[in-house]
Enzyme design. Structure first.
Site, PDB file in Angstrom:
ATOM      1  N   GLU A 106      74.095   8.200  64.514  1.00 48.85           N
ATOM      2  CA  GLU A 106      73.779   7.598  63.207  1.00 48.85           C
ATOM      3  C   GLU A 106      73.603   6.081  63.334  1.00 48.85           C
ATOM      4  O   GLU A 106      72.735   5.502  62.679  1.00 48.85           O
ATOM      5  CB  GLU A 106      74.879   7.944  62.196  1.00 48.85           C
ATOM      6  N   GLU A 126      78.753  17.219  63.995  1.00 48.29           N
ATOM      7  CA  GLU A 126      79.825  17.208  62.988  1.00 48.29           C
ATOM      8  C   GLU A 126      80.168  18.602  62.480  1.00 48.29           C
ATOM      9  O   GLU A 126      81.325  18.917  62.208  1.00 48.29           O
ATOM     10  CB  GLU A 126      79.429  16.324  61.801  1.00 48.29           C
TER      11      GLU A 126
HETATM   12  N1  3HC Z   1      87.316  10.970  68.458  1.00 53.12           N
HETATM   13  C1  3HC Z   1      88.532  10.853  69.042  1.00 53.12           C
HETATM   14  N2  3HC Z   1      88.776  11.174  70.323  1.00 53.12           N
HETATM   15  C2  3HC Z   1      87.723  11.631  71.027  1.00 53.12           C
HETATM   16  C3  3HC Z   1      86.451  11.790  70.497  1.00 53.12           C
HETATM   17  C4  3HC Z   1      86.246  11.422  69.143  1.00 53.12           C
HETATM   18  N3  3HC Z   1      85.057  11.497  68.564  1.00 53.12           N
HETATM   19  N4  3HC Z   1      85.629  12.264  71.447  1.00 53.12           N
HETATM   20  C5  3HC Z   1      86.374  12.420  72.544  1.00 53.12           C
HETATM   21  N5  3HC Z   1      87.647  12.028  72.298  1.00 53.12           N
HETATM   22  C6  3HC Z   1      88.767  11.989  73.249  1.00 53.12           C
HETATM   23  C7  3HC Z   1      89.200  13.381  73.685  1.00 53.12           C
HETATM   24  O1  3HC Z   1      90.166  13.917  72.812  1.00 53.12           O
HETATM   25  C8  3HC Z   1      89.767  13.091  75.061  1.00 53.12           C
HETATM   26  O2  3HC Z   1      91.042  12.547  74.877  1.00 53.12           O
HETATM   27  P1  3HC Z   1      92.197  12.859  75.929  1.00 53.12           P
HETATM   28  O3  3HC Z   1      91.719  12.341  77.234  1.00 53.12           O
HETATM   29  O4  3HC Z   1      93.382  12.177  75.371  1.00 53.12           O
HETATM   30  O5  3HC Z   1      92.337  14.368  75.925  1.00 53.12           O
HETATM   31  C9  3HC Z   1      88.872  11.966  75.594  1.00 53.12           C
HETATM   32  O6  3HC Z   1      88.282  11.365  74.430  1.00 53.12           O
HETATM   33  C10 3HC Z   1      87.763  12.433  76.507  1.00 53.12           C
HETATM   34  O7  3HC Z   1      87.047  13.475  75.865  1.00 53.12           O
HETATM   35  P2  3HC Z   1      86.584  14.794  76.634  1.00 53.12           P
HETATM   36  O8  3HC Z   1      87.685  15.288  77.487  1.00 53.12           O
HETATM   37  O9  3HC Z   1      86.028  15.696  75.612  1.00 53.12           O
HETATM   38  O10 3HC Z   1      85.458  14.182  77.556  1.00 53.12           O
HETATM   39  P3  3HC Z   1      84.097  14.836  78.046  1.00 53.12           P
HETATM   40  O11 3HC Z   1      83.479  13.840  78.921  1.00 53.12           O
HETATM   41  O12 3HC Z   1      84.342  16.219  78.545  1.00 53.12           O
HETATM   42  O13 3HC Z   1      83.192  15.005  76.731  1.00 53.12           O
HETATM   43  C11 3HC Z   1      82.169  14.294  74.662  1.00 53.12           C
HETATM   44  C12 3HC Z   1      82.714  13.873  76.052  1.00 53.12           C
HETATM   45  C13 3HC Z   1      80.949  15.202  74.835  1.00 53.12           C
HETATM   46  C14 3HC Z   1      81.780  13.038  73.946  1.00 53.12           C
HETATM   47  C15 3HC Z   1      83.251  15.099  73.914  1.00 53.12           C
HETATM   48  O14 3HC Z   1      84.453  14.365  73.950  1.00 53.12           O
HETATM   49  C16 3HC Z   1      82.942  15.364  72.473  1.00 53.12           C
HETATM   50  O15 3HC Z   1      82.216  16.282  72.169  1.00 53.12           O
HETATM   51  N6  3HC Z   1      83.484  14.547  71.560  1.00 53.12           N
HETATM   52  C17 3HC Z   1      83.332  14.754  70.150  1.00 53.12           C
HETATM   53  C18 3HC Z   1      81.980  14.308  69.675  1.00 53.12           C
HETATM   54  C19 3HC Z   1      81.860  14.489  68.186  1.00 53.12           C
HETATM   55  O16 3HC Z   1      82.198  15.514  67.629  1.00 53.12           O
HETATM   56  N7  3HC Z   1      81.339  13.455  67.507  1.00 53.12           N
HETATM   57  C20 3HC Z   1      81.200  13.492  66.091  1.00 53.12           C
HETATM   58  C21 3HC Z   1      82.437  12.950  65.465  1.00 53.12           C
HETATM   59  S1  3HC Z   1      82.412  13.102  63.712  1.00 53.12           S
HETATM   60  C22 3HC Z   1      81.438  11.840  63.181  1.00 53.12           C
HETATM   61  O17 3HC Z   1      80.893  11.132  63.946  1.00 53.12           O
HETATM   62  C23 3HC Z   1      81.356  11.700  61.696  1.00 53.12           C
HETATM   63  C24 3HC Z   1      80.295  10.767  61.262  1.00 53.12           C
HETATM   64  O18 3HC Z   1      79.150  11.474  60.932  1.00 53.12           O
HETATM   65  C25 3HC Z   1      80.729   9.996  60.080  1.00 53.12           C
END
Ligand code: 3HC
Length: 703
Positions: A106, A126
């Site tokens: 975004e 999301e």
């Molecule tokens: N918020 C908080 N913590 C997050 C996070 C997030 N968005 N994304 C990843 N983390 C944390 C994980 O919990 C993990 O923490 P830990 O080491 O303490 O367990 C650490 O970051 C590393 O994450 P992964 O183990 O998942 O790392 P990968 O490299 O395997 O994957 C990723 C990376 C693809 C970015 C994956 O973490 C992921 O899918 N994250 C979520 C992405 C997501 O859903 N984004 C949308 C959020 S909602 C939003 O943006 C709302 C907006 O529209 C207003």
């Protein structure tokens, strides 16, 4: 105002570089949005700055909002950082590497240009955590790439590789990525004087070519998205992007986002997100030990399970030898693997070249000497203790020092196998779930002498082949199957009291399972549990017999493979049809046992099945056979099709309340006897009002 640490600002050659630096994934945690705004304001105020670059430090651009902040009070900004980028009077360029997800994409869409390296991925995931893109994504993406493509991305939440993002028009250019920062600065300079600024908000999202697309999308997700709100709200937002002016659409997005953020669905999905990451963690594991990637694998046993495990390695490009006693068994096993791949090729999910590559990675062998140099060997032979012991003694003789010696047994104590080797520290369980190449769950079983390094390496093997790996202590059934077994028992016993398979299946499908438990039993075959029951009955004179399924098997009704089991099937069709024959078997058994027939409410069926498992899960924790309650949930999500939007077994039960769960279990204990005896841990949790999901093991698994 001092600059927040999580965002850095620098001017290079007339270009302001705003760098988000919030490890590990640059989520939009506290201070990040404020830092971006401060950077844009500085750049706007500096006459020497002609353009701006927004970039991420470390391994990613921005992975989205900080998921841990949802459901908590947050600072409200006067203007969002996305709008600040969009409204800037100087060109803004997003430079994407790693992931630009959710709020990350975004922010990129708020910029006037987007460039990405080839390995980057973008998306609006999301929906997967029960919300919708709430930073303008539902209004900007349809205006940028058209409502149909945008809706598909937003409703699926999938990650889009950079090349596809370029084709779709999400990014303007793919950049070599040798030095993304320098490339982005050069790009910003090249567009610095372009006017008018290219603002996505000024475009129109046009659905006139296919006005029925929204209804069609709602229909197409009806089954998959049942009981859920977020996917439908995503569609409604994209529809708003087409029908409403930008600012109105943003209001719609904000309103619908507000309806989702704290709903049960989003809370459960957020919990599942973190449970899946916690399950990988071993308390007290040596910090400096990093398990390396395995290069070669071997599987003992060319049966269905062994074949599925071999496919799991080949699917991830790892060469694997399959060992069995005779050429004939090996040929049959290899043919089964080939047939499985051929089905995928026919369906279009696999290319012929890919199949050929994978087949070439699988080598059949007949002698133990031929597998000695493998980094990991997984035994998948008959579930007989003498056979297993023999295999492990042979493995001990031939495997190179340091090789992982793993057993796929679903029940036999890991210590028995470890006991016949001179290296029990290298022996562990690696329990796959059928079909092994499809199911994500991979249970790592710690024997008494298994070293923590072996556990960490065995977990890594699972992750290397795309599995969700969780640890269990060795005990009958380990963690996953042991916690599921009482569910399987109660579903049978309810039949004796008057419930019907079709009713129980309907309750569980309505709850969110993809398929009912009796239909699952028909799929996997009733004869499997029949054999186990016979074995257990022979060993235990008090074993509670299950006469209904026993009789069905003895009548030749073994499930889909025989055209009938709990249900009746028509030729060439997998639809289960209720069957009068089954009803009469149930009635006969109930009469013989003298059990009165009664009706069940859906609520009672659901709780009978799931509470039985909650109680067992508490016993597992009590005995220290699980590391944490949320591991049970992660395993149920990936091993048993538990609906993700309900979080998992323990999270779901917390929704009812630990005190009520205990009260009901105690009531059934009084009515049905010992099998419902409440776990001592459950009682403690109920007395103290501690949620089940926070239950801690009574005994530490690792010293
Ligand atoms: N918020 C908080 N913590 C997050 C996070 C997030 N968005 N994304 C990843 N983390 C944390 C994980 O919990 C993990 O923490 P830990 O080491 O303490 O367990 C650490 O970051 C590393 O994450 P992964 O183990 O998942 O790392 P990968 O490299 O395997 O994957 C990723 C990376 C693809 C970015 C994956 O973490 C992921 O899918 N994250 C979520 C992405 C997501 O859903 N984004 C949308 C959020 S909602 C939003 O943006 C709302 C907006 O529209 C207003």
């Amino acid at each position: 105002m001092s600059e927040p640490e999580v965002v850095h600002y620098e001017v290079v050659d007339g270009v302001a570089v705003i760098t988000v630096d919030n490890p590990p994934v640059n989520s939009l945690g506290p201070g990040v949005r404020e830092g971006i705004i401060a950077g844009v304001e500085k750049a706007e105020a500096d006459a020497n700055v002609k353009a701006m670059v927004l970039i991420g430090a470390g391994r990613s651009f921005i992975a989205g909002a900080d998921i841990r902040q949802f459901g908590k009070p947050r600072a409200v900004l006067k203007k969002s950082s996305v709008d600040v980028l969009d409204d800037a009077t100087k060109p803004t360029v997003a430079a994407i590497h790693g992931f630009a997800l959710g709020g990350g994409l975004e922010h990129a869409l708020g910029c006037h240009y987007r460039i990405a390296v080839l390995s980057a991925k973008v998306g609006l995931p999301e929906v997967l955590i029960g919300i919708l893109p709430g930073g303008g994504g539902t209004q900007r993406l349809p205006r940028l790439i058209g409502p149909k493509a945008a809706m598909e991305l937003i409703v699926s939440g999938r990650h889009v590789p950079a090349e596809e993002a370029k084709t779709l028009g999400i990014v303007d250019a793919i950049t070599p990525g040798k030095d993304l920062r320098a490339e982005a600065i050069a790009y910003a300079k090249s567009v610095a004087d372009k006017r008018p600024l290219s603002r996505i908000r000024d475009r129109k999202a046009d659905a006139s070519a296919d006005p029925g697309m929204f209804e069609a999308m709602r229909k197409s997700i009806a089954r998959r998205a049942r009981n859920q709100k977020a996917p439908y709200h995503c569609i409604a937002c994209v529809e708003a992007a087409v029908k409403q002016p930008f600012d109105e659409g943003i209001k719609t997005e904000r309103r619908l986002f507000g309806e989702l953020e704290n709903a049960d669905e989003a809370r459960a999905l957020r919990y599942a997100f973190f449970a899946e990451r916690e399950v990988a963690k071993i308390p007290g594991a040596p910090k400096d030990f990093k398990p390396g990637k395995i290069k070669t694998a071997a599987v003992i046993g060319a049966g269905t399970m062994g074949g599925g495990i071999a496919m799991s390695f080949a699917d991830y490009g790892i060469p694997v030898k399959v060992l069995d006693a005779s050429r004939d068994v090996l040929d049959k096993g290899l043919q089964r693997i080939k047939d499985n791949y051929a089905i995928s090729v026919k369906r279009g999910s696999l290319k012929q070249e890919q199949m050929d590559k994978r087949m070439a990675l699988i080598t059949p062998v007949e002698r133990y000497e031929d597998i000695g140099d493998a980094d990991v060997v997984i035994e998948a032979v008959f579930e007989r203790i003498d056979v297993k012991k023999d295999v492990f003694a042979k493995l001990d003789a031939v495997m190179k020092p340091g090789a992982l010696l793993l057993s796929n047994s679903s029940a036999i104590d890991t210590d028995i196998m470890a006991g016949v080797t001179k290296r029990p520290q290298d022996v562990a369980g690696a329990h796959f779930f059928a079909p092994a190449n499809v199911m994500k769950l991979y249970e790592v079983v710690k024997g008494t002498k298994t070293s923590v390094e072996t556990i960490l390496r065995t977990m890594q093997v699972g992750r290397d082949i795309g599995k969700i790996a969780g640890v269990a202590g060795t005990c009958d059934g380990f963690l996953a199957n042991r916690s599921r077994a009482p569910f399987g028992n109660e579903m049978q016993l309810m039949l004796e009291e008057g419930a019907l398979p079709e009713q129980i299946d309907k309750v569980m499908v309505d709850f969110g399972y993809p398929i009912g438990p009796f239909a699952v039993s028909d799929l996997s075959g009733l004869d499997i549990s029949y054999d186990t029951r016979k074995r257990r009955a022979a060993a235990d004179p008090n074993f509670r017999k299950l006469l209904i399924p026993d009789r069905l098997v003895e009548m030749g009704r073994k499930g889909q493979k025989t055209g009938a089991g709990w249900f009746r099937y028509e030729k060439g069709d997998r639809t289960p049809h209720p069957d009068e024959v089954v009803k009469s078997v149930i009635a006969d058994v109930a009469r013989e046992l003298g059990i009165a027939q009664r009706t069940f409410t859906d609520d009672e069926i659901l709780k009978r099945l799931l509470f039985a498992s909650v109680n067992e899960a508490c016993k597992i924790l009590e005995e220290g056979k699980a590391l944490r309650a949320s591991d049970i949930d992660a395993m149920w999500l990936h091993g048993f099709g538990f609906p993700r939007y309900r979080g998992g077994l323990m999270f779901w039960a917390d929704g009812i309340g630990v005190k009520e769960v205990y009260r009901q279990i105690e009531e059934w204990h009084q009515r049905y006897g010992a099998r419902w005896k409440p776990s001592a841990l459950l009682k403690e949790l109920a007395d103290s009002g501690t949620p089940l999901r926070e239950a801690k093991p009574k005994i530490a698994m690792f010293g």
